[in-house]
Design an enzyme around this catalytic site. Structure first.
Site, PDB file in Angstrom:
ATOM      1  CG  HIS A 310      -1.932  -1.259   1.283  1.00  0.00           C
ATOM      2  ND1 HIS A 310      -3.350  -0.641   1.059  1.00  0.00           N
ATOM      3  CD2 HIS A 310      -1.896  -2.336   1.330  1.00  0.00           C
ATOM      4  CE1 HIS A 310      -4.103  -1.961   0.876  1.00  0.00           C
ATOM      5  NE2 HIS A 310      -3.075  -2.872   1.183  1.00  0.00           N
ATOM      6  CD  GLU A 369      -0.221   1.769   4.249  1.00  0.00           C
ATOM      7  OE1 GLU A 369      -0.167   2.550   3.245  1.00  0.00           O
ATOM      8  OE2 GLU A 369      -1.120   1.208   4.752  1.00  0.00           O
TER       9      GLU A 369
END
Length: 403
Positions: A310, A369
């Site tokens: 992500h 992330e």
């Protein structure tokens, strides 16, 4: 100035890349584009000619040195500068430098969308026949969900990218790592100090480079007048025609909240009761084909570890309600150390792919992330993020040994 007629799929960045320009060049000649969410087929764009790069020869220069400096071949240098191979090298003489040709398959030519994934997979398979391609299903709008397999090991690693639409830069990051892994294996060399032969022999990597192709295309290109979901999308998006903030799939379901891991609690926590750009969990877990396909693959080929890519934040989440195995915290710390990220113990979040994988298989699972900033992250961040992706996955493949 060159007059260009736009086509479906064109963006300012893609047009600029095709003509050797920067997006700023295109905007300068067409200032109206910044007031429009997306380009429409048939619009006229005026493009300046791309100025060629030039170089003033320095003392001691020769054709080989100049070619090496700019990563070009001597023959291309000679084409634009006839006679240069004859030794006409005088300090201060200005020569024209050709545009270097990329020596790799996965490069950004503007926004990276579903078509680029398909084209790059085909090119990689042609170059590296030991790679395998498959599909695990289709998106809502019928786009294939491509799977790339590399390795023949007894342990299995699942990696997916672009589950959230405006986090599409994770997709070329994963594709870039696959290409570099394949190149290092084919050449019998190392990748950033890692022995890829060991990766290949010990692990099988199952990669889904773009898990939400409909949403990615929406973020990058918008919804034209013939889009199947145009009226619904406008309603769900509050009448806005810009979708760069959109995380969900094309039916307004957030695929990051679709997995059967305390799904009901996540849906209640989000409090979003219908299709939306983000945070709507759907009417049931795995009701969307993209999420169902990821879960089915993991059920069919149970993994020893999983990574969901992500953006953004520079963090790695590794735990889930105590279901994670004992080694997860140490593994996360090592992965974070490999790329300069932070390993974070996360609470108050459910129904993600990593959550479900840990709960279902009691194996290490990680949400990464990538990058820092605001989604969609800028194209200029790609190279750093691609390297960080590889360092994380490579560290995992090197740490976890065959039992």
């Amino acid at each position: 100035m060159l007059q260009y007629v736009t086509h479906k799929g064109d963006t300012v960045s893609r047009i600029a890349a095709a003509y050797g320009l920067t997006p700023e060049h295109v905007i300068q000649g067409n200032p109206w584009v910044v007031k429009q969410a997306y380009l429409h087929p048939g619009q006229i764009i005026y493009l300046p000619s791309a100025p060629r790069s030039r170089y003033a020869l320095q003392a001691g220069d020769n054709a080989e040195k100049v070619s090496a400096l700019f990563n070009i071949c001597v023959e291309e240098l000679e084409k634009l500068n006839p006679g240069i191979l004859s030794g006409h090298f005088h300090p201060g003489k200005v020569v024209v430098i050709p545009t270097p040709k990329p020596n790799r398959v996965v490069v950004l030519r503007g926004e990276y969308g579903p078509t680029h994934v398909e084209e790059d997979i085909a090119a990689l398979l042609d170059k590296y026949p030991f790679l395998e391609k498959d599909t695990i299903g289709c998106s809502v709008m019928g786009k294939p969900l491509y799977l790339i397999k590399i390795g023949r090991g007894a342990r299995h690693l699942h990696v997916n990218a672009a589950l959230h639409a405006n986090e599409w830069l994770t997709s070329p990051c994963l594709m870039s790592f696959i290409e570099e892994y394949a190149a290092a294996y084919a050449g019998g060399g190392l990748w950033n100090g890692h022995h890829v032969q060991d990766w290949f022999n010990n692990w099988t990597l199952w990669a889904i480079p773009m898990a939400n192709p409909d949403g990615v295309e929406l973020v990058q290109e918008g919804a034209g007048p013939d889009h199947l979901y145009l009226n619904d999308l406008l309603k769900w998006n509050g009448g806005r025609r810009g979708y760069r903030h959109w995380k969900a799939n094309i039916r307004g379901v957030d695929l990051g909240d679709q997995f059967p891991a305390h799904w009901e609690e996540e849906a209640a926590r989000r409090g979003v009761t219908g299709p939306a750009p983000r945070d709507y969990s759907g009417h049931a877990p795995l009701c969307e084909p993209e999420a169902a396909a990821l879960a089915a693959l993991a059920e069919r080929i149970p993994g020893d570890a999983a990574v969901s890519l992500h953006s953004q934040g520079g963090e790695i989440y590794w735990n889930y309600r105590g279901y994670e195995p004992q080694e997860s915290a140490e593994l996360a710390a090592r992965l974070a150390s490999a790329c300069g990220y932070r390993a974070v113990e996360l609470t108050g979040s459910d129904a993600g792919f990593k959550d479900w994988f840990i709960q279902q298989f009691r194996k290490p699972g990680f949400t990464v992330e990538l990058g820092m900033g605001k989604n969609p992250l800028p194209l200029a961040d790609f190279e750093d993020m691609a390297l960080e992706t590889g360092l994380i996955i490579g560290a995992l493949l090197s740490i976890v040994k065959v039992k």
